[in-house]
Motif scaffolding. Structure first.
Motif, PDB file in Angstrom:
ATOM      1  N   LEU A  59       0.831  -1.193   0.000  1.00  0.00           N
ATOM      2  CA  LEU A  59       0.000   0.000   0.000  1.00  0.00           C
ATOM      3  C   LEU A  59       0.867   1.244   0.000  1.00  0.00           C
ATOM      4  O   LEU A  59       1.884   1.324   0.690  1.00  0.00           O
ATOM      5  CB  LEU A  59      -0.897   0.029   1.249  1.00  0.00           C
ATOM      6  CG  LEU A  59      -1.742  -1.209   1.537  1.00  0.00           C
ATOM      7  CD1 LEU A  59      -2.422  -1.063   2.891  1.00  0.00           C
ATOM      8  CD2 LEU A  59      -2.777  -1.435   0.439  1.00  0.00           C
ATOM      9  N   SER A  60       0.442   2.229  -0.779  1.00  0.00           N
ATOM     10  CA  SER A  60       0.994   3.569  -0.697  1.00  0.00           C
ATOM     11  C   SER A  60      -0.055   4.412   0.013  1.00  0.00           C
ATOM     12  O   SER A  60      -1.210   4.467  -0.416  1.00  0.00           O
ATOM     13  CB  SER A  60       1.267   4.120  -2.100  1.00  0.00           C
ATOM     14  OG  SER A  60       1.629   5.483  -2.030  1.00  0.00           O
ATOM     15  N   ALA A  61       0.320   5.032   1.121  1.00  0.00           N
ATOM     16  CA  ALA A  61      -0.657   5.730   1.958  1.00  0.00           C
ATOM     17  C   ALA A  61      -0.250   7.182   2.168  1.00  0.00           C
ATOM     18  O   ALA A  61       0.934   7.521   2.135  1.00  0.00           O
ATOM     19  CB  ALA A  61      -0.781   5.033   3.314  1.00  0.00           C
ATOM     20  N   HIS A  62      -1.256   8.026   2.377  1.00  0.00           N
ATOM     21  CA  HIS A  62      -0.951   9.369   2.856  1.00  0.00           C
ATOM     22  C   HIS A  62      -2.044   9.840   3.798  1.00  0.00           C
ATOM     23  O   HIS A  62      -3.186   9.378   3.757  1.00  0.00           O
ATOM     24  CB  HIS A  62      -0.736  10.360   1.700  1.00  0.00           C
ATOM     25  CG  HIS A  62      -1.987  10.895   1.076  1.00  0.00           C
ATOM     26  ND1 HIS A  62      -2.564  10.337  -0.042  1.00  0.00           N
ATOM     27  CD2 HIS A  62      -2.777  11.955   1.415  1.00  0.00           C
ATOM     28  CE1 HIS A  62      -3.645  11.016  -0.387  1.00  0.00           C
ATOM     29  NE2 HIS A  62      -3.806  11.996   0.499  1.00  0.00           N
ATOM     30  N   PHE A  63      -1.682  10.741   4.682  1.00  0.00           N
ATOM     31  CA  PHE A  63      -2.621  11.388   5.583  1.00  0.00           C
ATOM     32  C   PHE A  63      -2.323  12.880   5.559  1.00  0.00           C
ATOM     33  O   PHE A  63      -1.258  13.309   5.106  1.00  0.00           O
ATOM     34  CB  PHE A  63      -2.519  10.818   7.003  1.00  0.00           C
ATOM     35  CG  PHE A  63      -1.158  10.963   7.639  1.00  0.00           C
ATOM     36  CD1 PHE A  63      -0.872  12.033   8.489  1.00  0.00           C
ATOM     37  CD2 PHE A  63      -0.158  10.024   7.400  1.00  0.00           C
ATOM     38  CE1 PHE A  63       0.379  12.163   9.074  1.00  0.00           C
ATOM     39  CE2 PHE A  63       1.097  10.147   7.978  1.00  0.00           C
ATOM     40  CZ  PHE A  63       1.360  11.228   8.817  1.00  0.00           C
ATOM     41  N   VAL A  64      -3.264  13.662   6.036  1.00  0.00           N
ATOM     42  CA  VAL A  64      -3.114  15.112   6.004  1.00  0.00           C
ATOM     43  C   VAL A  64      -2.952  15.618   7.433  1.00  0.00           C
ATOM     44  O   VAL A  64      -3.792  15.335   8.295  1.00  0.00           O
ATOM     45  CB  VAL A  64      -4.332  15.783   5.344  1.00  0.00           C
ATOM     46  CG1 VAL A  64      -4.138  17.304   5.289  1.00  0.00           C
ATOM     47  CG2 VAL A  64      -4.551  15.228   3.939  1.00  0.00           C
TER      48      VAL A  64
END
Length: 217
Positions: A59-64
């Protein structure tokens, strides 16, 4: 800054299929410990369509962050947990691995490896991979073999390591896409449908070694 409980995660799943790889899913962090994040089942925003994940999926993930900065990291599925609702266990990132730059080419590397393939019809042949990863492979094969989306393949992949040893990984894979080449051959993209974690880790080890080789160039 590390992600926090109740924070939303936006995910892409590593896949040989371009459409699947480009789809973004939204999830929420339900809980965490020192090594893992527990997240809700991801879904496509606006559609309510859930994404089924499998052990080892990359998985490639991002959060803000509160400051509005997108923070990216790469992770993979460790397993699942039932606690009233089903949750997914993913590897918690180290602070050093979180970046403001998106990196989605992890654990999928170009590689020409020999692979034996058997179809349900007992047809057996040898193919060469185009790339490999912890969630699937693509390979080049002669156009005479019956390849179509949804076909199940039983595969034995030959894996050479940097220390000179050679290993094998056995798995079944489902074809997700077939592309005809000008040479008359086919490029086949497939995702793992059944693979032991120990077999997957052999492939992931090879991918990490290849990444190190690329960085030294």
């Amino acid at each position: 800054m590390l992600p926090k409980v109740n924070q939303f995660l936006y995910l892409h799943v590593a896949s040989s299929d371009d459409e699947e790889a480009s789809t973004e899913y939204k999830s929420r962090i339900s809980d965490m410990d020192n090594d893992e994040l527990l997240i809700d089942i991801p879904l496509v925003e606006g559609t309510g369509k859930y994404k089924r994940l499998f052990l080892g999926d990359e998985l490639s993930a991002h959060f803000v962050t509160q400051e509005g900065v997108k923070s990216y990291f790469n992770t993979h599925v460790l397993g699942f947990k039932e606690d009233g609702v089903k949750m997914i266990r993913i590897r918690k990132p180290d602070q050093e691995s979180i970046t403001k730059v998106q990196r989605r080419n992890f654990l999928r590397v170009p590689a020409e490896l020999e692979m034996a393939i058997q179809l349900a019809s007992q047809i057996r042949f040898i193919a060469m991979t185009d790339d490999v990863g912890g969630g699937g492979i693509s390979f080049i094969t002669d156009g005479k073999w019956p390849m179509q989306s949804g076909t199940e393949l039983e595969c034995w992949l030959l894996i050479p390591y940097r220390n000179g040893t050679v290993d094998h990984a056995h798995f079944t894979a489902e074809i997700v896409r077939v592309k005809s080449l000008e040479s008359g051959r086919n490029q086949v993209m497939a995702k793992f449908s059944s693979i032991l974690d120990s077999e997957r880790q052999r492939i992931i080890r090879y991918c990490f070694e290849r990444q190190l080789d690329f960085r030294k160039r």
